[in-house]
Scaffold this active site. Structure first.
Site, PDB file in Angstrom:
ATOM      1  CG  ASN A   1      -2.176   0.764   1.056  1.00  0.00           C
ATOM      2  OD1 ASN A   1      -2.278   1.575   0.141  1.00  0.00           O
ATOM      3  ND2 ASN A   1      -3.160   0.494   1.912  1.00  0.00           N
ATOM      4  CB  ILE A   2      -0.026   4.823  -0.426  1.00  0.00           C
ATOM      5  CG1 ILE A   2      -0.616   4.611  -1.828  1.00  0.00           C
ATOM      6  CG2 ILE A   2       0.707   6.157  -0.346  1.00  0.00           C
ATOM      7  CD1 ILE A   2      -1.760   5.556  -2.160  1.00  0.00           C
TER       8      ILE A   2
ATOM      9  CD  GLU B   1       5.719   3.911  -6.709  1.00  0.00           C
ATOM     10  OE1 GLU B   1       5.831   4.902  -5.978  1.00  0.00           O
ATOM     11  OE2 GLU B   1       4.752   3.149  -6.656  1.00  0.00           O
TER      12      GLU B   1
ATOM     13  CD  GLU C   1       8.974   2.545  -4.419  1.00  0.00           C
ATOM     14  OE1 GLU C   1       9.962   3.151  -4.876  1.00  0.00           O
ATOM     15  OE2 GLU C   1       8.229   3.021  -3.553  1.00  0.00           O
TER      16      GLU C   1
ATOM     17  CD  GLU D   1       1.330  10.209  -1.177  1.00  0.00           C
ATOM     18  OE1 GLU D   1       1.835   9.384  -1.957  1.00  0.00           O
ATOM     19  OE2 GLU D   1       1.676  10.297   0.017  1.00  0.00           O
TER      20      GLU D   1
HETATM   21  C1  LIG Z   1       2.505   1.050 -10.557  1.00  0.00           C
HETATM   22  C2  LIG Z   1       1.833   2.186  -9.886  1.00  0.00           C
HETATM   23  C3  LIG Z   1       2.373   2.921  -8.839  1.00  0.00           C
HETATM   24  C4  LIG Z   1       1.404   3.898  -8.527  1.00  0.00           C
HETATM   25  C5  LIG Z   1       1.387   4.905  -7.570  1.00  0.00           C
HETATM   26  N1  LIG Z   1       0.290   5.700  -7.512  1.00  0.00           N
HETATM   27  C6  LIG Z   1       0.291   6.801  -6.557  1.00  0.00           C
HETATM   28  C7  LIG Z   1       0.234   6.328  -5.131  1.00  0.00           C
HETATM   29  C8  LIG Z   1       1.100   7.324  -4.378  1.00  0.00           C
HETATM   30  O1  LIG Z   1       0.338   8.443  -3.969  1.00  0.00           O
HETATM   31  C9  LIG Z   1       2.109   7.798  -5.413  1.00  0.00           C
HETATM   32  C10 LIG Z   1       3.473   7.156  -5.264  1.00  0.00           C
HETATM   33  O2  LIG Z   1       3.366   5.777  -5.120  1.00  0.00           O
HETATM   34  O3  LIG Z   1       1.551   7.473  -6.695  1.00  0.00           O
HETATM   35  C11 LIG Z   1      -0.800   5.518  -8.359  1.00  0.00           C
HETATM   36  O4  LIG Z   1      -1.782   6.256  -8.245  1.00  0.00           O
HETATM   37  N2  LIG Z   1      -0.777   4.535  -9.302  1.00  0.00           N
HETATM   38  C12 LIG Z   1       0.307   3.728  -9.387  1.00  0.00           C
HETATM   39  N3  LIG Z   1       0.574   2.687 -10.202  1.00  0.00           N
END
Ligand SMILES: Cc1cc2cn([C@H]3C[C@H](O)[C@@H](CO)O3)c(=O)nc2[nH]1
Length: 224
Positions: free
Chosen positions: A17-18, A40, A92, A160
């Protein structure tokens, strides 16, 4: 053994999770020089030709989910395809959590409409038909939504700030069903589950327990 012939390194993806502590986890493994680590590409999401797609998505998800997740999928594919010299690649997240967790959630919330989901899914099917995106191990940093949310508030990432607790709760359920209960979509590789609720002062003990698996020293099924 066939994997070795294709030259693809042992690839482990860290999912959670986040606020589940993925960055802390990657930092622990940065001490090993036989491991190539890929965080990421959040800075790319914050600056796609000058556009902060992450902020756009959190500001108006209905309008920007497709754009954002489309770019996420491209940036994650680039990392899956990256050639490295080390024998181990530690990433990640992945194109799998992009599709099975985040696109899944946006689809459920009606933030990404069926035609858009179909296009993302067609790309996903094509992308994951290639050897480049094969994965050997999924490391699931399993948290409770409460602990994850606490950490998000403490980290205080600007984009966020508007993320509500029930979004984290829902993402938790999706990760649980995908990687723990295995009732949602397929897992791209065997999964090891770490207790990521542990406090930062003791969590390195938990990482160490699974180092043999993550450093490809023992097969996943082996008892620790
Ligand atoms: C692969 C993947 C990672 C990812 C992260 N996020 C968002 C969640 C966090 O707030 C931020 C960094 O992970 O990006 C998203 O909306 N969709 C995503 N898809």
């Amino acid at each position: 053994a066939s994997k070795r012939l294709s030259g693809r390194p042992f690839t482990a993806v860290v999912e959670g999770n986040i606020g589940s502590g993925k960055t802390t986890f990657l930092k622990h493994f940065s001490r090993y020089d036989n491991v190539a680590i890929f965080a990421e590409p959040i800075d790319m999401w914050r600056n796609c030709n000058g556009y902060n797609l992450l902020e756009y998505m959190y500001t108006d998800a209905k309008k920007w989910s497709f754009t954002f997740q489309s770019y996420v999928q491209l940036t994650m594919l680039r990392i899956h395809q990256k050639k490295i010299v080390q024998p181990i690649k530690l990433m990640e997240r992945s194109v799998y959590s992009a599709r099975f967790c985040f696109v899944e959630k946006m689809q459920r919330d009606g933030l990404m409409l069926p035609p858009s989901v179909s296009v993302i899914d067609e790309w996903f099917k094509y992308i994951t038909s290639m050897e480049d995106t094969a994965v050997d191990l999924v490391v699931y940093l399993r948290t409770t939504p409460e602990v994850a949310y606490e950490r998000i508030l403490k980290r205080n990432r600007s984009e966020e700030r508007t993320v509500p607790y029930d979004y984290i709760q829902a993402l938790h359920e999706i990760h649980e069903n995908w990687l723990y209960n295995k009732t949602l979509h397929t897992c791209p590789a065997p999964v090891i589950v770490l207790d990521a609720d542990l406090d930062i002062s003791v969590i390195s003990e938990e990482y160490k327990r699974f180092e043999p698996h993550i450093l490809n020293k023992i097969p996943v099924g082996a008892k620790v």
